[in-house]
Design an enzyme around this catalytic site. Structure first.
Site, PDB file in Angstrom:
ATOM      1  N   LYS A  42      -5.494  -8.777  11.900  1.00 42.81           N
ATOM      2  CA  LYS A  42      -5.246  -7.298  11.589  1.00 42.81           C
ATOM      3  C   LYS A  42      -6.569  -7.106  11.215  1.00 42.81           C
ATOM      4  CE  LYS A  42      -3.113  -3.833   8.702  1.00 42.81           C
ATOM      5  NZ  LYS A  42      -2.069  -3.687   7.651  1.00 42.81           N
ATOM      6  N   LYS A  89      -3.974  -6.731  16.002  1.00 44.67           N
ATOM      7  CA  LYS A  89      -3.781  -5.287  15.552  1.00 44.67           C
ATOM      8  C   LYS A  89      -5.178  -4.781  15.190  1.00 44.67           C
ATOM      9  CE  LYS A  89      -1.653  -2.351  12.102  1.00 44.67           C
ATOM     10  NZ  LYS A  89      -1.220  -2.318  10.876  1.00 44.67           N
ATOM     11  N   CYS A 114       0.716  -1.272   0.139  1.00 44.39           N
ATOM     12  CA  CYS A 114      -0.113   0.108  -0.053  1.00 44.39           C
ATOM     13  C   CYS A 114       0.935   1.238   0.086  1.00 44.39           C
ATOM     14  CB  CYS A 114      -1.055   0.199   1.050  1.00 44.39           C
ATOM     15  SG  CYS A 114      -0.353  -0.137   2.696  1.00 44.39           S
TER      16      CYS A 114
HETATM   17  C1  PBG Z   1       0.184  -1.641   5.963  1.00 37.76           C
HETATM   18  C2  PBG Z   1       0.155  -0.983   7.398  1.00 37.76           C
HETATM   19  C3  PBG Z   1      -0.779  -0.389   8.004  1.00 37.76           C
HETATM   20  C4  PBG Z   1      -0.489  -0.233   9.193  1.00 37.76           C
HETATM   21  C5  PBG Z   1       0.758  -1.219   9.290  1.00 37.76           C
HETATM   22  N1  PBG Z   1       1.009  -1.664   8.276  1.00 37.76           N
HETATM   23  C6  PBG Z   1      -1.861   0.472   7.479  1.00 37.76           C
HETATM   24  C7  PBG Z   1      -3.035   0.023   6.985  1.00 37.76           C
HETATM   25  O1  PBG Z   1      -3.370  -1.362   7.024  1.00 37.76           O
HETATM   26  O2  PBG Z   1      -3.930   0.856   6.365  1.00 37.76           O
HETATM   27  C8  PBG Z   1      -1.041   0.724  10.379  1.00 37.76           C
HETATM   28  C9  PBG Z   1      -0.213   1.059  11.658  1.00 37.76           C
HETATM   29  C10 PBG Z   1      -0.556   2.085  12.319  1.00 37.76           C
HETATM   30  O3  PBG Z   1      -1.706   2.573  12.045  1.00 37.76           O
HETATM   31  O4  PBG Z   1       0.158   2.605  13.258  1.00 37.76           O
HETATM   32  N2  PBG Z   1      -0.755  -2.386   5.423  1.00 37.76           N
END
Ligand code: PBG
Length: 341
Positions: free
Chosen positions: A209, A262, A135
């Protein structure tokens, strides 16, 4: 000073002596003696945003105290982490340019690959964890590649994520951490690393996640907000706890060495459940929105930042996390060192 009008024995309400739990709260020494959860700098992984360019320390407005750093700034960062006794760093990259397939994620001289080299040269002992996702590198901001209708192509995405993991391992990363949420990526990454002679590198899977609004400040920091749609087609639906346990079991089965829940705070029930069900090392990600909320309240004078941050991190540990990915890591380590000293 007026003394208490009552003597110690004057009133007896018949409270059972065994119910007098305050006996062990009388002094700092007693409290310390029976403390169940310890928080230490060795519990932390510190996330850092690495940007192309030189001499850059660009503050991130929605994450006060955090900055985008260019590769040349990382030796200083690593030395600071060593002095604070923080064992690990997590790297996110902001590439020079983006395209539809996220080329910047896996090229040998990509910003994260350069960062890993620099860190390994500066502080070989520091554990370098690399986030694996597309991303930050795609112009559309999604975590995989898309078909003509804008839908994610799972297996083609997994192939690129495995290529990204391999390039990070070649650069010297100790722990590869896929955060993309494509199906089957852990197994394919494990096979790819093993086939290339990197069977010694560990996988930390962002297994549970969720599609969370708490990632907002991160997407400012990493410039990775999706240009259309959202991530609900691949990240997990927040109400689903049983599904989280299935995802963790699957990722362990595919070869994950460590697992993650997460975000952390709205999901502490799942941190506890994962701790009880699985024996693998468990990480919790105290994400950007959780950080920003405390920083904003502290900046307004509404909360005592040191106490609230340490209480929060202790709560994540008490829920069962072994490791906490947190932007508070350096501040918390400083406070813990001062309290111990
Ligand atoms: C990449 C990623 C994200 C986060 C960690 N790896 C963003 C998302 O998934 O949109 C979020 C970490 C944070 O908010 O501190 N995909």
């Amino acid at each position: 000073m007026t003394s208490m009008p009552l003597s110690r024995t004057e009133i007896n309400l018949g409270i059972p002596s065994a119910h007098r739990m305050r006996r062990l709260r009388r002094s700092a020494g007693l409290r310390r003696m029976v403390r169940e959860t310890q928080l230490s700098p060795s519990d932390f992984i510190y996330p850092v945003f690495v940007t192309s360019g030189r001499g850059i320390r660009e503050p991130i407005p929605s994450m006060p105290g955090q900055a985008r750093l260019s590769v040349d700034q990382l030796a200083q960062e690593a030395a600071e982490l060593r002095s604070l006794d923080i064992p690990a760093i997590l790297l996110f990259g902001l590439p020079e340019s983006k395209d539809a397939i996220g080329t910047g994620a896996w090229i040998a001289d990509g910003v994260v690959q350069q960062a890993v080299h620099a860190l390994k040269q500066a502080e070989p002992e520091l554990v370098v964890v690399t986030d694996v996702c597309l991303c930050e590198y795609t112009d559309h901001g999604h975590c995989g590649v898309l078909d003509d209708d804008g839908a994610i192509i799972n297996d083609a995405s997994v192939e690129l994520l495995a290529q990204t993991s391999l390039s990070q391992a070649e650069a010297g990363a100790d722990v590869i951490a896929p955060s993309d949420m494509m199906d089957g990526r852990v197994g394919v990454i494990r096979q790819t690393l093993d086939a290339a002679g990197f069977s010694d590198r560990a996988l930390l899977s962002y297994a549970a996640k969720f599609a969370s609004a708490f990632y907002g400040p991160f997407r400012d920091a990493a410039d990775s907000a999706p240009q259309f749609g959202d991530r609900r087609g691949y990240q997990m639906d927040p109400p689903n706890g049983r599904e989280a346990m299935r995802a963790i079991a699957r990722d362990l089965d595919e070869g994950a060495d460590m697992i993650m829940v997460k975000p952390a705070l709205a999901y502490l029930d799942l941190v506890r459940e994962a701790r009880d069900r699985f024996d693998a090392p468990l990480a919790a990600y105290n994400v950007s929105g959780e950080y920003a909320m405390l920083k904003a309240a502290a900046a307004n004078g509404w909360i005592d930042e040191e106490r609230v941050v340490l209480e929060t991190l202790t709560g994540i540990r008490r829920a069962g996390a072994d490791t906490i990915l947190t932007y508070h890591a350096k501040d918390a380590a400083r406070w813990l060192a001062r309290q111990a000293g």
